[in-house]
Motif scaffolding. Structure first.
Motif, PDB file in Angstrom:
ATOM      1  N   GLU A  56      65.415 -82.285 -29.663  1.00 50.07           N
ATOM      2  CA  GLU A  56      65.186 -82.090 -31.103  1.00 50.07           C
ATOM      3  C   GLU A  56      66.193 -81.113 -31.702  1.00 50.07           C
ATOM      4  O   GLU A  56      66.710 -81.337 -32.810  1.00 50.07           O
ATOM      5  CB  GLU A  56      63.759 -81.586 -31.348  1.00 50.07           C
ATOM      6  CG  GLU A  56      62.662 -82.569 -30.989  1.00 50.07           C
ATOM      7  CD  GLU A  56      62.434 -83.636 -32.062  1.00 50.07           C
ATOM      8  OE1 GLU A  56      63.149 -83.629 -33.074  1.00 50.07           O
ATOM      9  OE2 GLU A  56      61.542 -84.474 -31.855  1.00 50.07           O
ATOM     10  N   ARG A 116      62.145 -82.512 -24.651  1.00 47.25           N
ATOM     11  CA  ARG A 116      62.143 -82.809 -26.082  1.00 47.25           C
ATOM     12  C   ARG A 116      62.677 -81.643 -26.914  1.00 47.25           C
ATOM     13  O   ARG A 116      63.351 -81.857 -27.919  1.00 47.25           O
ATOM     14  CB  ARG A 116      60.726 -83.167 -26.553  1.00 47.25           C
ATOM     15  CG  ARG A 116      60.718 -83.623 -28.010  1.00 47.25           C
ATOM     16  CD  ARG A 116      59.350 -83.888 -28.569  1.00 47.25           C
ATOM     17  NE  ARG A 116      59.430 -84.224 -29.987  1.00 47.25           N
ATOM     18  CZ  ARG A 116      58.393 -84.316 -30.814  1.00 47.25           C
ATOM     19  NH1 ARG A 116      57.180 -84.097 -30.338  1.00 47.25           N
ATOM     20  NH2 ARG A 116      58.570 -84.614 -32.081  1.00 47.25           N
ATOM     21  N   ASP A 117      62.389 -80.423 -26.518  1.00 50.08           N
ATOM     22  CA  ASP A 117      62.820 -79.282 -27.319  1.00 50.08           C
ATOM     23  C   ASP A 117      64.342 -79.273 -27.465  1.00 50.08           C
ATOM     24  O   ASP A 117      64.866 -79.133 -28.581  1.00 50.08           O
ATOM     25  CB  ASP A 117      62.335 -77.985 -26.680  1.00 50.08           C
ATOM     26  CG  ASP A 117      62.584 -76.765 -27.558  1.00 50.08           C
ATOM     27  OD1 ASP A 117      62.084 -76.750 -28.698  1.00 50.08           O
ATOM     28  OD2 ASP A 117      63.290 -75.852 -27.114  1.00 50.08           O
ATOM     29  N   ASP A 176      59.768 -79.735 -36.688  1.00 52.74           N
ATOM     30  CA  ASP A 176      60.682 -80.562 -35.916  1.00 52.74           C
ATOM     31  C   ASP A 176      61.279 -81.599 -36.864  1.00 52.74           C
ATOM     32  O   ASP A 176      61.154 -81.481 -38.077  1.00 52.74           O
ATOM     33  CB  ASP A 176      59.991 -81.200 -34.701  1.00 52.74           C
ATOM     34  CG  ASP A 176      58.737 -81.991 -35.083  1.00 52.74           C
ATOM     35  OD1 ASP A 176      58.696 -82.556 -36.201  1.00 52.74           O
ATOM     36  OD2 ASP A 176      57.793 -82.051 -34.280  1.00 52.74           O
ATOM     37  N   ASN A 177      61.931 -82.622 -36.312  1.00 50.60           N
ATOM     38  CA  ASN A 177      62.645 -83.586 -37.144  1.00 50.60           C
ATOM     39  C   ASN A 177      61.783 -84.744 -37.636  1.00 50.60           C
ATOM     40  O   ASN A 177      62.296 -85.651 -38.294  1.00 50.60           O
ATOM     41  CB  ASN A 177      63.829 -84.174 -36.349  1.00 50.60           C
ATOM     42  CG  ASN A 177      64.841 -83.121 -35.975  1.00 50.60           C
ATOM     43  OD1 ASN A 177      65.464 -82.518 -36.835  1.00 50.60           O
ATOM     44  ND2 ASN A 177      65.012 -82.881 -34.685  1.00 50.60           N
ATOM     45  N   TRP A 178      60.491 -84.716 -37.304  1.00 52.47           N
ATOM     46  CA  TRP A 178      59.653 -85.892 -37.546  1.00 52.47           C
ATOM     47  C   TRP A 178      59.629 -86.298 -39.020  1.00 52.47           C
ATOM     48  O   TRP A 178      59.775 -87.467 -39.360  1.00 52.47           O
ATOM     49  CB  TRP A 178      58.238 -85.645 -37.037  1.00 52.47           C
ATOM     50  CG  TRP A 178      57.453 -86.910 -36.886  1.00 52.47           C
ATOM     51  CD1 TRP A 178      56.542 -87.426 -37.759  1.00 52.47           C
ATOM     52  CD2 TRP A 178      57.528 -87.830 -35.798  1.00 52.47           C
ATOM     53  NE1 TRP A 178      56.030 -88.609 -37.276  1.00 52.47           N
ATOM     54  CE2 TRP A 178      56.625 -88.881 -36.070  1.00 52.47           C
ATOM     55  CE3 TRP A 178      58.264 -87.867 -34.619  1.00 52.47           C
ATOM     56  CZ2 TRP A 178      56.442 -89.956 -35.214  1.00 52.47           C
ATOM     57  CZ3 TRP A 178      58.084 -88.943 -33.757  1.00 52.47           C
ATOM     58  CH2 TRP A 178      57.180 -89.968 -34.065  1.00 52.47           C
ATOM     59  N   THR A 238      68.794 -81.877 -34.712  1.00 51.48           N
ATOM     60  CA  THR A 238      68.811 -81.109 -35.960  1.00 51.48           C
ATOM     61  C   THR A 238      70.225 -80.616 -36.278  1.00 51.48           C
ATOM     62  O   THR A 238      70.650 -80.622 -37.441  1.00 51.48           O
ATOM     63  CB  THR A 238      67.861 -79.899 -35.868  1.00 51.48           C
ATOM     64  OG1 THR A 238      66.550 -80.347 -35.533  1.00 51.48           O
ATOM     65  CG2 THR A 238      67.805 -79.149 -37.183  1.00 51.48           C
TER      66      THR A 238
END
Length: 657
Positions: free
Chosen positions: A602, A598-599, A310-312, A606
């Motif tokens: 995210e 959230r999916d 993910d983008n974390w 992105t």
């Protein structure tokens, strides 16, 4: 522990997922394929010998416990953290799993266990429910607990309140809810209905945890500061900054100076500002191009914009370094000292500017555009082949893989030599809590087997269990013991378990060490087993060994947090309720609803990193903002979170000014 009696909960059928989950419920758990039993076996140890769970005070080592003669259970585990991880390290001479099975009758299903497979937890949950293919257990983080709220309400997981009271004395002793109220909040999903839905494991922040339990405790551990850092290939860094030390030189200096680094030692790369950092990246790109640097015939890139998860990493770690934000703030929620309220970072112009700057790095191929479409396995392959000059987050390349491939260089930390912005951001220190909770599903674990499963988890958090998976059982012969002091026979194993040298030796035996880059999430090899504390407690080798100075510890101490009065503990602000959005699940129901999207959130975020030009970026940012708003990331939610945060931290508000 003073566990509360289970509340009677009236379930509604308003949510579609809740209805779907409830429809799939079984009556008392009919048992899945993963639960097996020999003929005439029961859920208790049938031997007349005293049961292992009644012998904790009578033995000093797991090998002294009797063989389990009751039912054998094979459990599938869903590792629900993040989007999954392609690492999956495999031990070659596993001495832990056989001992777990010998003592408890529990085997973790290596082939049947799984992670999120690149999906967000909500997406994976929907897939599991649609297929009605529930595992026996799930390892869940605090943010993941919020995603399981409807599943808990539908009665798919056991309420463990009474089971813990009856079958988990070690948990009550070592992770007491009175001592660690945040553990209780995690386990009850922010007191969703009074039930305990997850068995607490892997206590976080070991130094603080051990100090709370024993005020006389003094840590031998390295400290961290409030700033993030990057990993840089030391051979290439040396070409750009001749004064920069290689990792080998850092290791040698650590021993030479008696385990201390000066400020000048740590900030040996003259990179102070965001502009300096950007220049480092472009200079690195020019160096790679000029010298035509490749690895095994494959191109070397400066860095990446996505790690296949993910983008974390990019937008909650690298962005903090780039934007001079201290650890703790992320692109969901943070406390803004200027506005004196919780804000959504994804709505702030400064965050949009950071993302747009990163998009420019992608367009200029400083951040590899291909990284945006590669999965985690492809990403790790590049990392461990030295194909990225700069890495970040948990992406410390695996030195064992690199050494086996004959790489002569290593990766070292680089910090920006400028303070983080404390005029706008805080470094919060919330309550100490566990990292992972274990959820037990009714569809796959029969009610008659629940005591055996809970006792297995209790064994894993016991002192006897922790010694077993950090030292090995005495019967394995890995250590000598004289006058209660244990010493590893193998110097390489000692290096791995005491001095955190990532040499593959702990993984070889499947011993747990989360302080190593190769096993940093769960500690051991696949399939991962539950542990008591991240980094080990005072009975683990790391804390109990008679240590000598070792160069393998240099990496940990090479951090400005070890300079006087500069650690996170020195600079952090204690608060009752932390500011990350998952700390409001349950108590602010709208936050749960937002997290379910959230999916989509995210993926839209992105996409902005892949914009073709500035106009396209604005178009994609508008789409992302609309999705965030549609999912519930609006002013109403922000205000409700802020109201709860200020109520929970009413005695600390002056410290936030």
């Amino acid at each position: 522990m003073k566990l509360r009696t289970r509340n009677v909960v009236m379930l509604t059928t308003a949510a579609a997922l809740l209805m779907s989950l409830a429809a799939g419920c079984t009556n008392g758990g009919n048992g899945g394929e993963g639960t097996t039993a020999p003929t005439n076996a029961t859920n208790e140890n049938v031997s007349e010998e005293k049961a292992y769970y009644d012998m904790y005070d009578a033995v000093t080592d797991s090998s002294e416990l009797p063989d389990w003669t009751g039912k054998q259970l094979k459990l599938k585990i869903w590792y629900a953290h993040g989007t999954g991880d392609a690492k999956r390290p495999v031990p070659t001479e596993d001495i832990v799993s056989p001992e777990i099975k010998r003592v408890t009758g529990i085997e973790i299903d290596k082939d049947g266990s799984f992670d999120n497979g690149g999906q967000a937890i909500d997406v994976k949950l929907g897939m599991i429910n649609a297929a009605s293919d529930w595992p026996e257990l799930a390892f869940v983080t605090d943010s993941g607990m919020g995603s399981l709220k409807d599943m808990f309400a539908a009665g798919k997981a056991y309420d463990l309140t009474e089971a813990i009271e009856k079958y988990a004395p070690n948990l009550q002793k070592r992770l007491n809810f009175e001592t660690f109220p945040y553990v209780k909040r995690f386990s009850t999903n922010n007191d969703q209905d009074g039930s305990i839905y997850s068995f607490p494991t892997q206590m976080g922040d070991p130094d603080r945890s051990l100090k709370i339990m024993d005020p006389s405790f003094v840590t031998p551990n390295a400290l961290e500061g409030t700033d993030q850092f990057i990993w840089v290939r030391d051979d290439l860094l040396k070409k750009l900054y001749p004064e920069a030390k290689t990792q080998d030189e850092i290791d040698a200096l650590f021993v030479e100076k008696g385990g201390k680094f000066s400020r000048e030692d740590i900030y040996d790369v003259p990179v102070e500002t965001t502009e300096d950092f950007t220049k480092l990246l472009y200079d690195m790109q020019q160096l790679i191009k000029t010298e035509n640097i490749t690895e095994n015939g494959k191109p070397v890139e400066v860095s990446y914009a996505f790690g296949g998860q993910d983008n974390w990493g990019t937008l909650a770690v690298l962005s903090n370094l780039y934007g001079r934000m201290p650890k703790g703030s992320n692109y969901f929620t943070y406390f803004d000292k200027e506005t004196q309220q919780i804000e959504f970072m994804f709505k702030q112009p400064f965050f949009k500017n950071i993302v747009q700057d990163f998009n420019k790095l992608v367009r200029d191929k400083v951040m590899d555009p291909n990284s945006l479409v590669e999965n985690n396995a492809m990403h790790l392959e590049k990392i461990n082949n030295g194909q990225y000059a700069v890495a970040y987050l948990y992406d410390q390349p695996d030195e064992n893989v690199m050494k086996a491939a004959g790489k002569s260089y290593r990766y070292r930390k680089v910090f920006l030599d400028s303070p983080v912005n404390t005029a706008k951001f805080i470094s919060p220190m919330g309550g100490v809590k566990n990292n992972i909770g274990v959820v037990i599903f009714k569809d796959s674990v029969k009610e008659e087997d629940l005591p055996q499963v809970v006792r297995f988890l209790d064994y894993m958090v016991s002192e006897i269990g922790e010694k077993m998976y950090t030292w090995g059982p005495k019967s394995a012969g890995l250590f000598d013991e004289v006058d209660g002091k244990r010493v590893f026979k193998d110097k390489e194993l000692e290096d791995a378990m005491v001095y955190n040298k990532d040499n593959g030796k702990s993984l070889h035996y499947n011993l747990a060490n989360t302080r190593l880059a190769s096993t940093n999430v769960y500690g051991g090899g696949w399939p991962y087993y539950p542990t008591y504390m991240w980094g080990g407690s005072n009975v683990s080798p790391f804390y109990s060994y008679e240590r000598v100075l070792s160069p393998s510890e240099a990496r940990n101490f090479f951090d400005p947090g070890n300079l006087p009065n500069n650690s996170y503990s020195d600079l952090g602000i204690p608060i009752n309720n932390d500011m990350q959005i998952w700390n409001f699940f349950g108590v602010v129901p709208e936050s749960d609803q937002f997290w379910k999207g959230r999916d989509a959130f995210e993926k839209a975020l992105t996409k902005t990193l892949a914009a073709r030009d500035d106009a396209h970026f604005e178009e994609l940012w508008k789409q992302f903002s609309e999705i965030a708003e549609k999912n519930g990331g609006n002013e109403d939610l922000r205000k409700k979170i802020d109201d709860y945060f200020k109520l929970a931290n009413k005695d600390q508000l002056d410290a936030l000014k």
